[in-house]
Design a protein around this motif. Structure first.
Motif, PDB file in Angstrom:
ATOM      1  N   ILE A  98      -8.562  31.003 -12.698  1.00 42.62           N
ATOM      2  CA  ILE A  98      -7.459  31.962 -12.842  1.00 42.62           C
ATOM      3  C   ILE A  98      -6.765  32.158 -11.493  1.00 42.62           C
ATOM      4  CG2 ILE A  98      -6.862  34.356 -13.363  1.00 42.62           C
ATOM      5  CD1 ILE A  98      -9.141  34.397 -15.369  1.00 42.62           C
ATOM      6  N   SER A  99      -7.560  32.264 -10.433  1.00 42.95           N
ATOM      7  CA  SER A  99      -6.994  32.432  -9.092  1.00 42.95           C
ATOM      8  C   SER A  99      -6.131  31.241  -8.716  1.00 42.95           C
ATOM      9  CB  SER A  99      -8.119  32.602  -8.069  1.00 42.95           C
ATOM     10  OG  SER A  99      -8.901  33.730  -8.351  1.00 42.95           O
ATOM     11  N   GLY A 100      -6.621  30.028  -9.032  1.00 39.87           N
ATOM     12  CA  GLY A 100      -5.853  28.835  -8.704  1.00 39.87           C
ATOM     13  C   GLY A 100      -4.542  28.774  -9.451  1.00 39.87           C
ATOM     14  N   LEU A 101      -4.558  29.126 -10.731  1.00 42.13           N
ATOM     15  CA  LEU A 101      -3.346  29.089 -11.536  1.00 42.13           C
ATOM     16  C   LEU A 101      -2.344  30.145 -11.075  1.00 42.13           C
ATOM     17  CD1 LEU A 101      -2.175  27.617 -14.058  1.00 42.13           C
ATOM     18  CD2 LEU A 101      -2.961  29.574 -15.383  1.00 42.13           C
ATOM     19  N   VAL A 102      -2.825  31.352 -10.852  1.00 43.63           N
ATOM     20  CA  VAL A 102      -1.941  32.422 -10.393  1.00 43.63           C
ATOM     21  C   VAL A 102      -1.445  32.128  -8.975  1.00 43.63           C
ATOM     22  CG1 VAL A 102      -1.795  34.878  -9.855  1.00 43.63           C
ATOM     23  CG2 VAL A 102      -2.994  34.134 -11.907  1.00 43.63           C
ATOM     24  N   SER A 103      -2.303  31.508  -8.158  1.00 39.90           N
ATOM     25  CA  SER A 103      -1.884  31.130  -6.806  1.00 39.90           C
ATOM     26  C   SER A 103      -0.701  30.182  -6.845  1.00 39.90           C
ATOM     27  CB  SER A 103      -3.049  30.470  -6.055  1.00 39.90           C
ATOM     28  OG  SER A 103      -4.080  31.389  -5.800  1.00 39.90           O
ATOM     29  N   ALA A 104      -0.755  29.219  -7.762  1.00 39.42           N
ATOM     30  CA  ALA A 104       0.365  28.287  -7.891  1.00 39.42           C
ATOM     31  C   ALA A 104       1.646  29.024  -8.261  1.00 39.42           C
ATOM     32  CB  ALA A 104       0.036  27.224  -8.938  1.00 39.42           C
ATOM     33  N   ALA A 105       1.526  30.000  -9.166  1.00 33.04           N
ATOM     34  CA  ALA A 105       2.696  30.784  -9.566  1.00 33.04           C
ATOM     35  C   ALA A 105       3.223  31.624  -8.403  1.00 33.04           C
ATOM     36  CB  ALA A 105       2.346  31.682 -10.746  1.00 33.04           C
ATOM     37  N   LEU A 106       2.311  32.258  -7.656  1.00 35.78           N
ATOM     38  CA  LEU A 106       2.717  33.072  -6.519  1.00 35.78           C
ATOM     39  C   LEU A 106       3.400  32.232  -5.448  1.00 35.78           C
ATOM     40  CD1 LEU A 106      -0.360  35.457  -6.059  1.00 35.78           C
ATOM     41  CD2 LEU A 106       1.920  36.077  -6.856  1.00 35.78           C
ATOM     42  N   SER A 107       2.863  31.031  -5.201  1.00 36.15           N
ATOM     43  CA  SER A 107       3.455  30.152  -4.192  1.00 36.15           C
ATOM     44  C   SER A 107       4.886  29.797  -4.560  1.00 36.15           C
ATOM     45  CB  SER A 107       2.616  28.873  -4.052  1.00 36.15           C
ATOM     46  OG  SER A 107       1.315  29.163  -3.610  1.00 36.15           O
TER      47      SER A 107
ATOM     48  N   ALA B 292     -13.434  36.955  -7.554  1.00 37.77           N
ATOM     49  CA  ALA B 292     -12.750  35.758  -7.058  1.00 37.77           C
ATOM     50  C   ALA B 292     -11.239  35.945  -7.076  1.00 37.77           C
ATOM     51  CB  ALA B 292     -13.137  34.543  -7.900  1.00 37.77           C
ATOM     52  N   PHE B 293     -10.739  36.549  -8.141  1.00 36.99           N
ATOM     53  CA  PHE B 293      -9.301  36.787  -8.264  1.00 36.99           C
ATOM     54  C   PHE B 293      -8.827  37.822  -7.249  1.00 36.99           C
ATOM     55  CE2 PHE B 293      -5.720  38.917 -10.528  1.00 36.99           C
ATOM     56  CZ  PHE B 293      -4.844  37.841 -10.502  1.00 36.99           C
ATOM     57  N   ALA B 294      -9.629  38.879  -7.052  1.00 34.91           N
ATOM     58  CA  ALA B 294      -9.257  39.949  -6.125  1.00 34.91           C
ATOM     59  C   ALA B 294      -9.221  39.452  -4.685  1.00 34.91           C
ATOM     60  CB  ALA B 294     -10.231  41.118  -6.260  1.00 34.91           C
ATOM     61  N   VAL B 295     -10.130  38.538  -4.335  1.00 39.42           N
ATOM     62  CA  VAL B 295     -10.150  37.986  -2.973  1.00 39.42           C
ATOM     63  C   VAL B 295      -8.842  37.264  -2.679  1.00 39.42           C
ATOM     64  CG1 VAL B 295     -11.209  36.221  -1.509  1.00 39.42           C
ATOM     65  CG2 VAL B 295     -12.651  37.808  -2.775  1.00 39.42           C
ATOM     66  N   MET B 296      -8.361  36.462  -3.628  1.00 35.43           N
ATOM     67  CA  MET B 296      -7.110  35.741  -3.432  1.00 35.43           C
ATOM     68  C   MET B 296      -5.941  36.699  -3.238  1.00 35.43           C
ATOM     69  SD  MET B 296      -4.105  34.722  -5.075  1.00 35.43           S
ATOM     70  CE  MET B 296      -4.467  34.876  -6.822  1.00 35.43           C
ATOM     71  N   LEU B 297      -5.839  37.709  -4.103  1.00 32.30           N
ATOM     72  CA  LEU B 297      -4.746  38.669  -3.973  1.00 32.30           C
ATOM     73  C   LEU B 297      -4.851  39.471  -2.677  1.00 32.30           C
ATOM     74  CD1 LEU B 297      -4.443  40.078  -7.621  1.00 32.30           C
ATOM     75  CD2 LEU B 297      -3.076  38.295  -6.538  1.00 32.30           C
ATOM     76  N   GLY B 298      -6.090  39.848  -2.310  1.00 27.19           N
ATOM     77  CA  GLY B 298      -6.294  40.602  -1.078  1.00 27.19           C
ATOM     78  C   GLY B 298      -5.884  39.822   0.152  1.00 27.19           C
ATOM     79  N   LEU B 299      -6.200  38.518   0.185  1.00 30.25           N
ATOM     80  CA  LEU B 299      -5.804  37.681   1.314  1.00 30.25           C
ATOM     81  C   LEU B 299      -4.286  37.563   1.408  1.00 30.25           C
ATOM     82  CD1 LEU B 299      -8.445  34.799   1.121  1.00 30.25           C
ATOM     83  CD2 LEU B 299      -8.242  36.538   2.907  1.00 30.25           C
ATOM     84  N   SER B 300      -3.623  37.481   0.263  1.00 35.10           N
ATOM     85  CA  SER B 300      -2.158  37.387   0.266  1.00 35.10           C
ATOM     86  C   SER B 300      -1.537  38.645   0.864  1.00 35.10           C
ATOM     87  CB  SER B 300      -1.651  37.174  -1.164  1.00 35.10           C
ATOM     88  OG  SER B 300      -2.178  35.991  -1.718  1.00 35.10           O
ATOM     89  N   VAL B 301      -2.053  39.815   0.463  1.00 32.63           N
ATOM     90  CA  VAL B 301      -1.549  41.072   1.003  1.00 32.63           C
ATOM     91  C   VAL B 301      -1.824  41.169   2.501  1.00 32.63           C
ATOM     92  CG1 VAL B 301      -1.803  43.580   0.944  1.00 32.63           C
ATOM     93  CG2 VAL B 301      -1.740  42.280  -1.191  1.00 32.63           C
TER      94      VAL B 301
ATOM     95  N   ILE C 267      -0.541  42.460 -16.463  1.00 32.62           N
ATOM     96  CA  ILE C 267      -0.780  41.431 -15.451  1.00 32.62           C
ATOM     97  C   ILE C 267       0.485  41.124 -14.660  1.00 32.62           C
ATOM     98  CG2 ILE C 267      -1.487  39.039 -15.087  1.00 32.62           C
ATOM     99  CD1 ILE C 267      -3.008  39.289 -17.782  1.00 32.62           C
ATOM    100  N   THR C 268       1.586  40.940 -15.387  1.00 32.29           N
ATOM    101  CA  THR C 268       2.828  40.484 -14.755  1.00 32.29           C
ATOM    102  C   THR C 268       3.322  41.408 -13.639  1.00 32.29           C
ATOM    103  OG1 THR C 268       3.486  39.367 -16.794  1.00 32.29           O
ATOM    104  CG2 THR C 268       5.212  39.824 -15.185  1.00 32.29           C
ATOM    105  N   PRO C 269       3.447  42.717 -13.853  1.00 30.82           N
ATOM    106  CA  PRO C 269       3.929  43.574 -12.756  1.00 30.82           C
ATOM    107  C   PRO C 269       2.999  43.569 -11.543  1.00 30.82           C
ATOM    108  CG  PRO C 269       4.055  44.738 -14.859  1.00 30.82           C
ATOM    109  CD  PRO C 269       3.264  43.498 -15.100  1.00 30.82           C
ATOM    110  N   ILE C 270       1.687  43.474 -11.777  1.00 29.20           N
ATOM    111  CA  ILE C 270       0.746  43.466 -10.656  1.00 29.20           C
ATOM    112  C   ILE C 270       0.940  42.218  -9.812  1.00 29.20           C
ATOM    113  CG2 ILE C 270      -1.690  43.351 -10.021  1.00 29.20           C
ATOM    114  CD1 ILE C 270      -2.311  45.022 -12.500  1.00 29.20           C
TER     115      ILE C 270
END
Length: 581
Positions: A338-347, A13-22, A161-164
């Motif tokens: 986790i994806s939702g929380l990290v998504s908020a940070a990325l946004s 689930a987490f990888a899908v979110m990051l993959g879509l962003s890339v 986690i942070t650098p990735i």
């Protein structure tokens, strides 16, 4: 094996979110020649759509700090904070009638260009510097808090986690420009909302339904919306929350470079208005959802407070603990959270990087250093380099934030020091024709000085345990018999100033004013001092009516638009200024 399969699902689930962003970054960076023009990179070619812009505004405003903070606030202090949703409509109306008409008409790449048009270059430079520093201090906090929650749930090292996370964000922001930022915000917000809704549904199931949740919060004295005491030293009342929220939203929507950049990216003024209205509606929905999570956390642990029972180290860890409690047995849901929380940070990070890039390029390289790039492709390369450099600095500062724990609280208060000063100078510009550069500078400096004194004094008092805030009562009656409980709050040496505050006699009373009033006080000081100095030391000014709010333009008798038109005519921008107002 089951644990391995479950962990695989969470990672998926987490990888899908990051993959879509890339993928989105690559799409906008490579399709049709990429974002090689400055206008396309910073403003999306001024052809963006209403829906993604509105969603991007919401996503960049709701960081991981908000997703964790609102539930914690409701659990510890009750629902009074949620009354802030009433001010969304007021703030939107103010921005629609005073600030947005001015800044959209001017079509500026950096909103701080306005300050030079209205006042002078020194005010522009100071505000740009304040904004740049505050963003570089703010982004590491957003990333660190999200990475810390990731660490608590998954066990992965924060330094891994942070650098990735940051590298992916820097990549798609650098390659795709504003279009990539806006569309990744829209996609990431889906993960954020899905995670919140999933947690809410599971929470209601766990506590036995909506009625049980409401009943538990009423019995626990959490339901509180109309606390009408006007005392400004109470932490949260109807008046402090609504006043503070109104000023905060006006700052974010009316004068924040990120918000104005998105409004200007829309092709017509009517679409910019729609995006602003949709933002107001969306923000209400998010606040209600996160507040509901807080109520569910209390309903779940009303008889055994996890903080008192030492299940978590502080109330900041309540939401991750609650998610693991209700969602761990459902494959993939923890990964979705986790994806939702990290998504908020990325946004938040991507939006700030893109905006600060425009500010640094326009206000420092072009204006202050005299770097004028004729070829747009070269300007584009410079701006991408700025994004990378600022992003790397923010990644490095995450380590500083972790090591120097106290700096998180101090840097969080920077916005309370600077926001009022910056809002005051813009308000003097758009609303007061008699305000002059000398008055604006004096007002801004006075606001910065007074708010730095108040905020620093308050934070030092909190750090030294000379200022403590009362929380709602919790119970441990339902905890297991062998539980070792944390010592209750110690108010020794402090006196109870009001229902919300215990304070040492050595602390100045001004340091105990509600933090919700910081922006209000800072703005008021800046405007009052600015008007007084402008009246005492008048300067002959020929102000272009376009630099004033529509309601103030009729007060101008002298018009001089030639300098403004010359300033706004840029050799690298051949796109017409939209006239749909």
């Amino acid at each position: 094996m089951a644990d391995r399969v479950n962990w695989t699902a969470e990672c998926a689930a987490f990888a899908v979110m990051l993959g879509l962003s890339v993928a989105v970054g690559l799409h906008f960076g490579c399709a049709r020649g990429g974002q090689n023009a400055a206008g396309a990179y910073l403003l999306g070619g001024k052809q963006m759509s209403v829906f993604p812009i509105a969603v991007s505004l919401i996503a960049s405003h709701i960081s991981g700090i908000s997703l964790l903070g609102v539930p914690t606030e409701v659990y510890s202090h009750g629902t009074q904070y949620l009354i802030a949703v009433l001010m969304n409509a007021v703030a939107v109306v103010v921005v629609l009638h005073i600030y947005l008409p001015v800044f959209y008409k001017l079509q500026l790449t950096s909103i701080y260009e306005y300050l030079e048009l209205r006042f002078d270059s020194s005010i522009r430079a100071l505000c740009s510097l304040i904004y740049g520093v505050s963003i570089v201090l703010f982004i590491p906090q957003v990333i660190y808090i999200s990475a810390l929650v990731f660490n608590q749930i998954s066990g992965f090292n924060v330094h891994l986690i942070t650098p990735i996370i940051c590298s992916i964000c820097i990549f798609y922001t650098t390659v795709g420009g504003l279009k990539a930022v806006v569309w990744t915000d829209a996609i990431q917000s889906v993960f954020t909302i899905m995670s919140i809704v999933a947690v809410i549904v599971l929470g209601f199931i766990q506590v036995g339904g909506f009625s049980n949740a409401i009943k538990a919060n009423i019995e626990g004295d959490r339901i509180e919306l109309f606390r009408m005491n006007p005392d400004p030293f109470l932490r949260h009342t109807f008046w402090t929350v609504n006043t503070g929220t109104a000023f905060t939203l006006i700052i974010y929507l009316g004068i924040h470079p990120g918000a104005i950049q998105r409004f200007v990216a829309l092709p017509t003024y009517s679409k910019a208005r729609k995006a602003l209205i949709y933002f107001g509606i969306g923000l209400i929905i998010v606040k209600v959802l996160t507040g509901t999570v807080g109520m569910l956390i209390f309903a779940t642990y009303k008889d055994c407070d996890p903080v008192s029972a030492k299940y978590v180290t502080s109330d900041k860890h309540l939401l991750p603990y609650f998610v693991m409690d209700v969602a761990a047995k459902y494959t993939g849901l923890t990964g979705l959270f986790i994806s939702g929380l990290v998504s908020a940070a990325l946004s938040t990070m991507s939006a700030q990087l893109n905006t600060v890039c425009a500010t640094i390029y326009e206000d420092f390289l072009v204006k202050m250093l005299g770097v004028r790039v004729v070829v747009e492709s070269r300007a584009n390369v410079i701006m991408k380099c700025i994004v990378v450099v600022v992003g790397v600095v923010c990644v490095l500062l995450v380590n500083v934030v972790e090591q120097l724990k106290g700096i998180v609280q101090m840097t969080t208060s920077v916005s309370g020091i600077t926001n009022g000063a910056i809002l005051s100078v813009f308000t003097l510009g758009v609303c007061f024709p008699r305000a002059n550069p000398r008055g604006a500078m004096c007002g801004m400096v006075a606001s910065l000085g007074v708010m730095a004194w108040i905020v620093t004094g308050a934070q030092l008092a909190v750090y030294d345990n000379q200022l403590k805030f009362v929380t709602k009562s919790v119970s441990v009656a339902g905890c297991p018999a062998n539980t070792t409980f944390r010592n209750p709050a110690n108010y020794s040496g402090l006196y109870q100033m009001n229902d919300d505050v215990y304070v040492s006699p050595n602390v100045w009373k001004m340091f105990t004013v509600s933090y919700m009033h910081y922006n209000t006080i800072g703005t008021g000081i800046g405007i009052v001092v600015g008007l007084i100095v402008s009246w005492l030391f008048p300067i002959d000014q020929n102000i272009d009516p376009k630099l004033l709010a529509p309601c103030m333009r009729k007060k101008i008798t002298k018009q001089s638009t030639k300098m403004v038109e010359i300033y706004l005519t840029k050799s690298d921008d051949n796109s017409p200024v939209p006239q749909d107002q």
